[in-house]
Design an enzyme around this catalytic site. Structure first.
Site, short mmCIF file in Angstrom:
data_model
loop_
_atom_site.label_atom_id
_atom_site.label_comp_id
_atom_site.label_asym_id
_atom_site.label_seq_id
_atom_site.Cartn_x
_atom_site.Cartn_y
_atom_site.Cartn_z
N ARG A 1 -1.36 -16.08 5.32
CA ARG A 1 -1.94 -17.23 4.61
C ARG A 1 -1.53 -18.61 5.13
O ARG A 1 -1.85 -19.61 4.48
CB ARG A 1 -1.60 -17.17 3.11
CG ARG A 1 -1.98 -15.89 2.41
CD ARG A 1 -3.47 -15.67 2.40
NE ARG A 1 -3.83 -14.49 1.62
CZ ARG A 1 -4.90 -13.74 1.88
NH1 ARG A 1 -5.71 -14.05 2.87
NH2 ARG A 1 -5.18 -12.70 1.14
N ASN B 1 -7.89 -15.56 9.47
CA ASN B 1 -8.73 -16.15 8.42
C ASN B 1 -7.92 -17.03 7.48
O ASN B 1 -7.87 -16.83 6.27
CB ASN B 1 -9.49 -15.08 7.64
CG ASN B 1 -8.59 -14.11 6.93
OD1 ASN B 1 -7.45 -13.90 7.33
ND2 ASN B 1 -9.07 -13.50 5.86
N ASN C 1 -11.25 -5.28 -0.17
CA ASN C 1 -12.39 -5.15 0.71
C ASN C 1 -11.93 -4.71 2.09
O ASN C 1 -11.10 -5.38 2.70
CB ASN C 1 -13.12 -6.50 0.83
CG ASN C 1 -14.44 -6.38 1.54
OD1 ASN C 1 -14.94 -5.28 1.73
ND2 ASN C 1 -15.01 -7.50 1.95
N HIS D 1 -2.01 -10.56 6.37
CA HIS D 1 -2.46 -11.92 6.07
C HIS D 1 -1.27 -12.70 5.52
O HIS D 1 -0.81 -12.42 4.43
CB HIS D 1 -3.59 -11.90 5.03
CG HIS D 1 -4.82 -11.18 5.50
ND1 HIS D 1 -5.85 -11.83 6.14
CD2 HIS D 1 -5.17 -9.88 5.44
CE1 HIS D 1 -6.80 -10.94 6.44
NE2 HIS D 1 -6.40 -9.75 6.02
N ASP E 1 -3.03 -4.22 5.77
CA ASP E 1 -3.98 -5.26 5.34
C ASP E 1 -3.37 -6.05 4.18
O ASP E 1 -4.05 -6.39 3.21
CB ASP E 1 -5.34 -4.66 4.95
CG ASP E 1 -6.41 -5.72 4.75
OD1 ASP E 1 -6.15 -6.90 5.04
OD2 ASP E 1 -7.51 -5.36 4.29
N HIS F 1 -2.19 -12.63 -3.04
CA HIS F 1 -2.92 -13.61 -3.84
C HIS F 1 -2.06 -14.01 -5.04
O HIS F 1 -1.25 -13.23 -5.52
CB HIS F 1 -4.24 -13.03 -4.35
CG HIS F 1 -5.28 -12.91 -3.30
ND1 HIS F 1 -5.87 -14.01 -2.71
CD2 HIS F 1 -5.82 -11.83 -2.71
CE1 HIS F 1 -6.74 -13.59 -1.81
NE2 HIS F 1 -6.72 -12.28 -1.78
N ASP G 1 -11.89 -11.28 10.90
CA ASP G 1 -11.53 -10.50 9.71
C ASP G 1 -11.68 -11.28 8.41
O ASP G 1 -11.36 -12.46 8.33
CB ASP G 1 -10.08 -10.00 9.82
CG ASP G 1 -9.71 -9.10 8.65
OD1 ASP G 1 -10.48 -8.19 8.36
OD2 ASP G 1 -8.66 -9.35 8.03
N HIS H 1 -14.00 -6.52 11.32
CA HIS H 1 -14.09 -6.11 9.91
C HIS H 1 -15.56 -5.75 9.72
O HIS H 1 -16.41 -6.64 9.61
CB HIS H 1 -13.68 -7.29 9.03
CG HIS H 1 -13.91 -7.09 7.56
ND1 HIS H 1 -13.10 -7.65 6.61
CD2 HIS H 1 -14.84 -6.40 6.87
CE1 HIS H 1 -13.54 -7.33 5.40
NE2 HIS H 1 -14.61 -6.56 5.53
#
Lengths: 436, 343
Positions: free
Chosen positions: A69, A99, A283, A67, A310, A314, A157, A184
């Protein structure tokens, strides 16, 4: 130009060709020209000669689940910062998840990610498109045009496609183009508002649990849909004993089903959440020890097709919240190789050929790219690894913009020394303290 | 059919506390016990000895509330913040009163939510309070673990006044205090905790406190309101109040927390009360000296009939009175431990 490179005397590990021997790798004009004993004359014709004695020389590593972002949350990560982090960790190709904000759901979005990836000039940057518009699970996104623009597959996902009719439609529609549909697996109505694995620890910690059934129910359902449609399907980050058994059965039935596993599901358990440390909130959640064992066994049995990080960066301010409110995710890209070695090589569950296979040619096959091997004529993506180098994971030294990583302070073995993309050295370790 | 599912070998679950019971007082004479915690986060980590020490300390504070001048000086010059992110009347007032009886200054800080999107984070709130020079934070929060998170982040003492479904330590302390008043000791007592176990922090804290003090605890309720993996905890489980009611010395009826329930865990209130309500009829089958408890506020006619709530076996108001003494003890002890650390 430095696209002509000779890598000498390394232990070349190329699972696609079942090769594990000490030899040279010659890259000319960005492509693999020869693997074997290089002609002494070659040394003169290349721009750079790398002595890889005592090192492993592998096809460039591929992570098909990251990810980055962008667009939308550039303060957490960008395609530039993410791929810069990836290249230091030995990855030459990554696949971004859709996502983002807004969701990657049309050809313009796909082209945007590709362009940002090219501008960053670190790794090859690929992307999956969303299965449904806004990942709402209702209407199909423009899968055809995204495939044409180069999307490597489709996934919602972050969440699973809840409605079985929509998922069936997506799989059927995907017959038009050879792309994988990834999921997912999480049945939201069973998952409820769970924030960690449901079990003893969620009970004593008073946190809502995520039942393994939420993952397994959707995986079971999807396998039945694949049985009907025979479309290539990839189960993302499986985490439970039950999921392993479902995959085992699907493969026994020769269904076109593949799956992936993350390092945290191989190294950490639900017990890590005991102090409400949100760096362990992820998750699918960290599961029980028996699930860790089942995943390792699945890897040994050849049921797992790819290892993925994955990587889910953050902000610290987002993670500095109550466990209930903090976002899910671990930023693990930069320590991935060391973690896999700890989880799989050190306990002798896999040999190097086995590990590198799950990080190169197999994931390349899932997303349908012509990479992950050192076969003649392939793009010169190479990762040179010092398998003996010990180092301590220090999140403060991360190239990634984020620090939400529970492995801070861990000592691991195995360090990426050079990452070569298309014959160009895009990363090399600085020789700290070494007198030249 | 015997519905008691998990008869757990009890001895294995007393690793930390040990079965002290009556031997405690003697043991403590030999070795001077010193309370050392500057925070009270939960009872899971406490030893039986620590729990007994709080209860004994509370006994000393009991008479303050009956004097004409209801004040003692131990927290004079100290500031206690009531940091409540969830609705509460009784616990908040009980803490406020306990603090003021010990001569502390009390600040009330009530906030509906702590979600980052809705304003200041818990961490920022805590840092702000810290900057005001507060000494003790009493926190109630809907997120389990919030008190532990707070205690990690600030220097002031942290007392948990209820966090999500995790713990409500002072409630459990006042429960065992009340049981000791009625029965002398918890050693060997059979106690039923009835209702929504899954979402109840009271059930969890009670379980830790009661089992550490030697009682045998049975969780009673519908399977849809039971948390997972209870076989790994020191409790029995039953889905039938009728099979348990005649065997127990104490019954603690939990409040049905409609605000926490999701997705209709039972078909109707009527059906719930039929199986799990403490009715006059069920009381006839109970031991004559059964102690009836409820953490309040009661949903009359749901968890128990009014006649039972107001009946002679009920200690519900006594629990409230004892809550004050127990909270005074907790505030006193954490403050003392903090003072010892800083000197």
């Amino acid at each position: 130009m430095t696209n002509n490179v000779l890598i000498k005397n390394g232990r070349v590990i190329d699972p696609a060709n079942n090769l594990d021997k000490t030899c040279d790798v010659l890259i000319l004009e960005g492509r693999v020209a020869e693997v074997g004993k290089a002609n002494p004359a070659a040394e003169k014709s290349v721009d750079r000669v790398i002595d890889a004695s005592g090192k492993l020389v592998a096809p460039g590593l591929i992570d098909i689940h990251v990810h980055f972002r962008e667009p939308g949350d550039e303060e957490e990560e960008t395609i530039a910062s993410g791929s810069a982090a990836a290249v230091t960790a030995g990855f030459t190709s990554v696949v971004c998840m859709p996502n983002t904000n807004p969701t990657i759901e049309n050809e313009t979005d796909i082209e945007y990610v590709h362009r940002k990836g090219r501008q960053a000039r670190k790794t090859h940057v690929y992307v999956m498109g969303a299965i449904t518009k806004k990942r709402e699970g209702i209407e199909l996104a423009e899968m055809g045009m995204m495939a044409e623009a180069g999307a490597r597959g489709f996934t919602d996902d972050g969440s699973g496609v809840q409605d079985p009719a929509v998922m069936l439609k997506a799989l059927k529609y995907a017959r038009m183009f050879d792309r994988v549909v990834a999921q997912h697996c999480q049945e939201d109505r069973i998952a409820g508002g769970g924030v960690m694995n449901s079990g003893y620890y969620s009970t004593i910690l008073g946190l809502p649990g995520l039942d393994p059934l939420a993952e397994e129910a959707m995986l079971w359902r999807d396998i039945q849909l694949v049985r009907k449609t025979q479309v290539r399907y990839h189960a993302q980050h499986i985490s439970t004993t039950g999921s392993v058994e479902l995959i085992r059965q699907a493969k026994r039935d020769s269904l076109p089903v593949t799956c992936e596993v993350t390092p945290h599901h191989l190294l950490l358990t639900e017990e890590c959440c005991s102090d409400y440390d949100t760096n362990y909130k992820v998750n699918p959640p960290l599961r029980a020890q028996k699930d860790v064992e089942a995943l390792k066994e699945a890897i040994v049995d050849g049921l797992v097709d790819a290892l993925v990080t994955d990587h889910a960066p953050h902000l610290q301010s987002e993670k500095e919240l109550e466990f209930l409110s903090a976002p899910f995710g671990i930023a693990g890209l930069e320590c991935a190789l060391g973690l896999y070695i700890k989880a799989l090589i050190e306990p002798k569950l896999l040999d190097w050929l086995g590990l590198i296979r799950l990080m190169t040619v197999n994931p390349a096959g899932i997303i349908g790219i012509d990479k992950g091997t050192l076969s003649q004529g392939r793009q010169g993506d190479v990762t040179i690894i010092d398998p003996e180098a010990e180092w301590e994971i220090d999140v403060q030294k991360f190239v990634s913009k984020s620090r939400n990583c529970p492995y801070h302070g861990w000592k691991v073995k195995g360090k990426v020394e050079k990452t070569i993309v298309g014959g160009e050295v895009r990363f090399e370790t600085q020789k700290e303290g070494v007198v030249v | 059919m015997n519905r008691i599912l998990n008869i757990v070998e009890r001895h294995t679950h007393h690793k930390s506390g040990g079965r002290h019971g009556t031997g405690m007082a003697i043991m403590r004479k030999g070795k001077q016990f010193r309370w050392q915690r500057k925070d009270l986060i939960g009872l899971r980590d406490l030893t039986a000895e620590e729990i007994i020490h709080i209860l004994d300390t509370a006994r000393g504070f009991e008479q303050i509330s009956t004097r004409s001048v209801k004040k003692a000086p131990p927290l004079r010059g100290k500031v206690v913040v009531n940091l409540f992110f969830e609705d509460s009347t009784r616990t908040r007032n009980s803490f406020a009163l306990a603090a003021s009886r010990l001569s502390a200054d009390v600040i009330e800080f009530t906030k509906k939510s702590s979600a980052v999107s809705k304003g200041e984070t818990l961490l920022d709130t805590a840092r702000n309070l810290e900057a005001m020079g507060i000494d003790i934070v009493v926190i109630r929060h809907s997120a389990a673990g919030a008190p532990m998170f707070l205690a990690r982040s600030i220097k002031a003492c942290v007392v948990n006044a209820g966090d999500g479904s995790c713990e409500h330590p002072t409630q459990a302390l006042l429960d065992v205090y009340t049981i000791r008043q009625m029965k002398g000791s918890l050693e060997g007592l059979k106690i039923a905790i009835v209702g929504d176990i899954a979402h109840s922090r009271v059930a969890r804290s009670d379980m830790w406190a009661m089992t550490k003090l030697g009682a045998e605890v049975t969780f009673v309720g519908p399977p849809t309101l039971m948390p997972g993996n209870l076989d790994q905890l020191p409790v029995n489980v039953s889905y039938s109040l009728d099979e348990v009611i005649d065997k127990v010395d104490v019954v603690n009826m939990l409040r049905i927390q409609f605000e926490r329930l999701g997705g209709n865990p039972f078909p109707s209130i009527r059906e719930y009360s039929r199986y799990f309500g403490l009715t006059v009829e069920r009381m006839r089958r109970a031991k004559s000296d059964i102690v009836v408890m409820h953490p309040g506020p009661i949903n009359r006619g749901l968890e128990m009939e009014s006649e039972v709530a107001d009946g002679s076996n009920s200690v519900i108001l006594q629990q409230v009175t004892n809550g004050l003494a127990v909270r005074m003890a907790v505030l006193f002890l954490v403050n003392q431990a903090a003072a010892e650390v800083s000197t």
